[in-house]
Design a protein around this motif. Sequence first.
Motif, mmCIF file in Angstrom:
data_model
loop_
_atom_site.group_PDB
_atom_site.id
_atom_site.type_symbol
_atom_site.label_atom_id
_atom_site.label_comp_id
_atom_site.label_asym_id
_atom_site.label_seq_id
_atom_site.Cartn_x
_atom_site.Cartn_y
_atom_site.Cartn_z
ATOM 1 N N ARG A 1 69.994 -69.108 23.448
ATOM 2 C CA ARG A 1 70.632 -68.116 22.585
ATOM 3 C C ARG A 1 72.155 -68.296 22.573
ATOM 4 N N ARG A 2 72.716 -68.551 23.729
ATOM 5 C CA ARG A 2 74.175 -68.685 23.829
ATOM 6 C C ARG A 2 74.672 -69.833 22.969
ATOM 7 N N TYR A 3 74.040 -71.008 23.099
ATOM 8 C CA TYR A 3 74.578 -72.176 22.410
ATOM 9 C C TYR A 3 74.138 -72.253 20.953
ATOM 10 N N ALA B 1 74.209 -69.613 19.103
ATOM 11 C CA ALA B 1 75.276 -68.798 18.506
ATOM 12 C C ALA B 1 76.591 -69.564 18.465
ATOM 13 N N ARG B 2 76.893 -70.312 19.533
ATOM 14 C CA ARG B 2 78.162 -71.033 19.591
ATOM 15 C C ARG B 2 78.225 -72.128 18.534
ATOM 16 N N PHE B 3 77.101 -72.782 18.277
ATOM 17 C CA PHE B 3 77.086 -73.868 17.293
ATOM 18 C C PHE B 3 76.670 -73.375 15.912
ATOM 19 N N ASP B 4 76.623 -72.033 15.749
ATOM 20 C CA ASP B 4 76.343 -71.418 14.454
ATOM 21 C C ASP B 4 74.997 -71.870 13.893
ATOM 22 N N GLU C 1 72.815 -75.528 32.588
ATOM 23 C CA GLU C 1 73.567 -75.044 31.430
ATOM 24 C C GLU C 1 74.175 -76.209 30.653
ATOM 25 N N ASN C 2 74.738 -77.182 31.345
ATOM 26 C CA ASN C 2 75.318 -78.342 30.657
ATOM 27 C C ASN C 2 74.253 -79.102 29.868
ATOM 28 N N GLU D 1 73.445 -77.075 26.713
ATOM 29 C CA GLU D 1 74.489 -77.200 25.705
ATOM 30 C C GLU D 1 74.346 -78.528 24.957
ATOM 31 N N ALA E 1 73.167 -78.931 20.994
ATOM 32 C CA ALA E 1 74.133 -79.584 20.110
ATOM 33 C C ALA E 1 73.538 -80.812 19.429
#
Length: 276
Positions: free
Chosen positions: A222-224, A226-229, A256-257, A260, A264
């Motif tokens: 969910r975090r990434y 949102a970060r990468f739209d 986490e890495n 991400e 991506a």
Amino acid sequence: LADELERALARQRAELETVRRSVDPAATRGHYDALIGRGDAMRRMLALLDRVAPTPMPVLLQGESGTGKELVARAIHDNSPRAQRPFVAENCGAIPETLLESTLFGHVKGAFTGADRSRAGLFEAADGGTLFLDEIGEMSPAMQSRLLRVLQEGEVRPVGGERVRRVDVRVVAATHRDLPEMVSRGAFREDLYYRLAVVELTVPPLRDRRDDVPVLLDHFRRRYAARFDLADVRFSDALVTALTARSWPGNVRELENAMERGVALARGDRVELEDL
């Protein structure tokens, strides 16, 4: 059979969402939303946090790198009577010894080359709140002596200064080193160890929290996204199974890495094992 499998997966996702969003009120009184996962190892740690956080006692967090010791320290602060006061964090291993003293205790103008004005240290910045000292095992013997005096007296003397200043600070320290072993060979002061380790708390490594891995995956997904739209992104079942079985030597930071990178580089809205 396919419909049955899909329904089972839907139930599992719903259960993971419930776990992600809630903390069992019967198990904990505090709020630990930033500490993701409620498996047995985490529940044991949270039960101890519940007892420790409201007290003024110093806490020593033991645990491998990447386990989230700073998040645990912040949770202690946020669930304490000091929650409305500052939380200040510093990594003792990231600052040269020549600068660490002035960083922690401050300095007066002219105390050393480049000290063109007086500056308060982190103990003063954290007055009334909590000071988190990460990698305390990297501190030199000389700095250990200075820190011990501050903890004993509740006073700081800025570098180059003559007057002491009273401070009211709760110290939470952390290390990935074996401090008792360091004490036994004279590399860490025994009196400072006992001053810091009024309460010792071990942050479990991710390999001992395998039941939390799917919940962490969902959190980072969910975090990434949102970060990468991205509108949404999903992890394949094969990916979740493989990542849950992995030992994760770098712990949650490594996971986490990887998430991400996976989000991506995902092709479309689904992350497959080969994307990692």
